[in-house]
Design a protein around this motif. Structure first.
Motif, PDB file in Angstrom:
ATOM      1  N   GLY A 183      -7.571  14.918  -6.664  1.00 22.42           N
ATOM      2  CA  GLY A 183      -8.922  14.386  -6.547  1.00 22.42           C
ATOM      3  C   GLY A 183      -9.122  13.153  -7.395  1.00 22.42           C
ATOM      4  N   TYR A 184      -8.559  13.128  -8.605  1.00 26.37           N
ATOM      5  CA  TYR A 184      -8.669  11.938  -9.446  1.00 26.37           C
ATOM      6  C   TYR A 184      -7.931  10.756  -8.826  1.00 26.37           C
ATOM      7  CZ  TYR A 184      -8.045   8.783 -13.390  1.00 26.37           C
ATOM      8  OH  TYR A 184      -8.026   7.668 -14.199  1.00 26.37           O
ATOM      9  N   ALA A 185      -6.733  10.996  -8.312  1.00 27.96           N
ATOM     10  CA  ALA A 185      -5.962   9.912  -7.706  1.00 27.96           C
ATOM     11  C   ALA A 185      -6.689   9.333  -6.488  1.00 27.96           C
ATOM     12  CB  ALA A 185      -4.576  10.424  -7.305  1.00 27.96           C
ATOM     13  N   LEU A 186      -7.245  10.195  -5.644  1.00 25.26           N
ATOM     14  CA  LEU A 186      -7.934   9.703  -4.452  1.00 25.26           C
ATOM     15  C   LEU A 186      -9.271   9.041  -4.780  1.00 25.26           C
ATOM     16  CD1 LEU A 186      -7.258  12.680  -2.003  1.00 25.26           C
ATOM     17  CD2 LEU A 186      -6.215  10.403  -1.953  1.00 25.26           C
ATOM     18  N   ALA A 187      -9.838   9.346  -5.931  1.00 21.80           N
ATOM     19  CA  ALA A 187     -11.130   8.773  -6.291  1.00 21.80           C
ATOM     20  C   ALA A 187     -11.000   7.488  -7.101  1.00 21.80           C
ATOM     21  CB  ALA A 187     -11.949   9.800  -7.073  1.00 21.80           C
ATOM     22  N   ARG A 188      -9.983   7.370  -7.986  1.00 20.22           N
ATOM     23  CA  ARG A 188      -9.946   6.274  -8.940  1.00 20.22           C
ATOM     24  C   ARG A 188      -8.734   5.357  -8.825  1.00 20.22           C
ATOM     25  NH1 ARG A 188     -14.787   4.956 -10.443  1.00 20.22           N
ATOM     26  NH2 ARG A 188     -16.068   6.843 -10.603  1.00 20.22           N
ATOM     27  N   CYS A 248     -13.315  17.804  -5.941  1.00 22.38           N
ATOM     28  CA  CYS A 248     -12.979  16.996  -7.115  1.00 22.38           C
ATOM     29  C   CYS A 248     -13.053  15.505  -6.806  1.00 22.38           C
ATOM     30  CB  CYS A 248     -11.581  17.362  -7.621  1.00 22.38           C
ATOM     31  SG  CYS A 248     -11.456  19.008  -8.345  1.00 22.38           S
ATOM     32  N   ARG A 249     -12.565  15.100  -5.655  1.00 22.48           N
ATOM     33  CA  ARG A 249     -12.619  13.682  -5.295  1.00 22.48           C
ATOM     34  C   ARG A 249     -14.057  13.200  -5.162  1.00 22.48           C
ATOM     35  NH1 ARG A 249     -14.232   9.844  -1.123  1.00 22.48           N
ATOM     36  NH2 ARG A 249     -12.669   8.167  -1.117  1.00 22.48           N
ATOM     37  N   THR A 250     -14.927  14.018  -4.563  1.00 20.53           N
ATOM     38  CA  THR A 250     -16.326  13.637  -4.406  1.00 20.53           C
ATOM     39  C   THR A 250     -17.020  13.536  -5.754  1.00 20.53           C
ATOM     40  OG1 THR A 250     -16.371  14.754  -2.265  1.00 20.53           O
ATOM     41  CG2 THR A 250     -18.489  14.231  -3.279  1.00 20.53           C
ATOM     42  N   PHE A 251     -16.760  14.487  -6.645  1.00 16.13           N
ATOM     43  CA  PHE A 251     -17.420  14.469  -7.947  1.00 16.13           C
ATOM     44  C   PHE A 251     -16.925  13.317  -8.809  1.00 16.13           C
ATOM     45  CE2 PHE A 251     -17.626  15.671 -12.419  1.00 16.13           C
ATOM     46  CZ  PHE A 251     -18.975  15.939 -12.550  1.00 16.13           C
ATOM     47  N   ILE A 252     -15.619  13.140  -8.900  1.00 18.12           N
ATOM     48  CA  ILE A 252     -15.073  12.069  -9.743  1.00 18.12           C
ATOM     49  C   ILE A 252     -15.451  10.706  -9.177  1.00 18.12           C
ATOM     50  CG2 ILE A 252     -12.937  11.056 -10.620  1.00 18.12           C
ATOM     51  CD1 ILE A 252     -11.725  13.847 -10.627  1.00 18.12           C
ATOM     52  N   GLY A 253     -15.493  10.583  -7.858  1.00 16.77           N
ATOM     53  CA  GLY A 253     -15.895   9.317  -7.259  1.00 16.77           C
ATOM     54  C   GLY A 253     -17.335   8.955  -7.539  1.00 16.77           C
TER      55      GLY A 253
END
Length: 367
Positions: A183-188, A248-253
């Motif tokens: 999720g972090y990789a896909l968001a940031r 996780c991707r939605t939240f971190i994004g």
């Protein structure tokens, strides 16, 4: 504030004045609050315990128990049946009554709560009965209660509960680790094909799990993992990441970019940003993923039945059906086994419901 021996109380403008309990008086300039005064001045709000006194034109009275003669027919009174007078003429405050819609909604909620709790109550009651008591007096209370049913159920089911706990304790941390990192990789992180990868993850949410049963079986069998705990752990870890990655991707994004830029200016690399910034902030979302993953592993029946043939490695859902067959459908011990098996989930939701709701609302919505 007056005393109990006939003293008096007085106050300058702008203060509260409270009389005593033994004949004292309370006085205050015009426009002040007076409690306990028998003859307040004009424009003063007087409050007494046993009667209402009038201080002249413009006076408002509150708190008495004896209605004024001219107001005894007034239907609009305070909650303590006290008239409320306003300056220049009587003004009344309507008693607040619950709205019809609110009452109906409350009744509907109570009915739904009763329907939800009824199966649990019936299960608890029947688990303490013998078959004869169930067939002859289904709705009656157990007399006497058969507590030995729970002893037999716990003795037979604890190995299955232990196997389920071992699998869950390995699967849940693995899912949280991989889902948070992905999720972090896909968001940031910026890389070619990032949106295509995320679209593929979203597409996996639309695939029913039963459709992957045969391919998963063939893959696990080709790896030589059938009838081992790894046959359960690896598919659970792979399948449990999908929803976790999305949350996780939605939240971190949705986190402010300034937080990550500040970390980079301080010399942190991507792993340090993930460990010290993204991971702590994502804890509510990870709690939601942990609860949902635990629930999925605990309640899965088809895959353990297909992948595990050794009874010593079997999980609870399959083990409880075998336990039922041992007693030739003796309903009391069977239902007692269901109660014993539901205790871990009750504990999980009792301590994790707040984090679950917080994680759903924070991870599924963009700030």
């Amino acid at each position: 504030i007056g005393d109990d021996t006939g003293g008096t109380a007085s106050s300058p403008s702008g203060m509260w004045v409270i009389g005593d309990d033994a004949g004292g008086t309370a006085s205050s300039p015009s426009g002040m609050w007076v409690i306990g005064d028998d003859d307040p001045p004009d424009g003063v709000l007087a409050v007494r315990n046993t009667s209402i006194r009038s201080g002249g034109a413009g006076l408002r009275c509150l708190g008495g128990r004896k209605d004024l003669p001219e107001l005894r027919t007034n239907p609009y009174q305070m909650a303590n049946d006290t008239p409320y007078l306003g300056g220049g003429g009587p003004t009344y405050r309507r008693r607040r009554l619950p709205r019809l819609g609110a009452v109906c909604a409350l009744l509907v909620l109570i009915a739904l709560l009763g329907l939800s709790l009824a199966p649990i109550v019936i299960m608890l009651t029947l688990s303490l009965k013998t078959n004869a008591a169930i067939f002859t007096d289904f709705w009656g209370l157990p007399n006497p209660p058969q507590w030995t049913h729970y002893a037999r159920a716990a003795q037979s089911l604890w190995p299955y509960l232990l196997n389920t706990a071992i699998v869950t304790l390995i699967v849940v941390p693995s899912v949280l680790w991989f889902a948070s990192m992905a999720g972090y990789a896909l968001a940031r992180l910026r890389f070619r094909g990032r949106e295509a990868v995320y679209a593929g993850v979203l597409a996996l949410l639309m695939v029913p799990g039963i459709l992957t049963l045969i391919p998963t079986y063939a893959l696990v069998q080709s790896m030589g993992l059938m009838n081992t705990r790894w046959a359960l752990i690896l598919p659970y870890v792979a399948g449990g990441q999908v929803l976790g990655i999305v949350l996780c991707r939605t939240f971190i994004g949705g986190l402010p970019e300034e937080l990550f830029e500040a970390m980079r200016l301080d010399g942190a690399d991507e792993l340090g940003i993930y460990r010290h910034l993204a991971l702590p902030l994502t804890m509510p979302t990870l709690a939601t993923v942990a609860i949902m993953t635990s629930l999925g592993v605990y309640n899965d029946y088809i895959w353990p039945l297909v992948a595990i043939s050794d009874n010593a490695l079997q999980t609870f859902t399959v083990g409880v059906t075998r336990f039922s067959g041992e007693f030739n459908m003796e309903y009391g011990p069977t239902l007692a086994g269901y109660v014993v098996g539901s205790i871990p989930l009750v504990i999980l939701f009792a301590f994790g419901m707040k984090a679950f709701v917080k994680g759903v609302t924070s991870g599924a919505l963009r700030s």
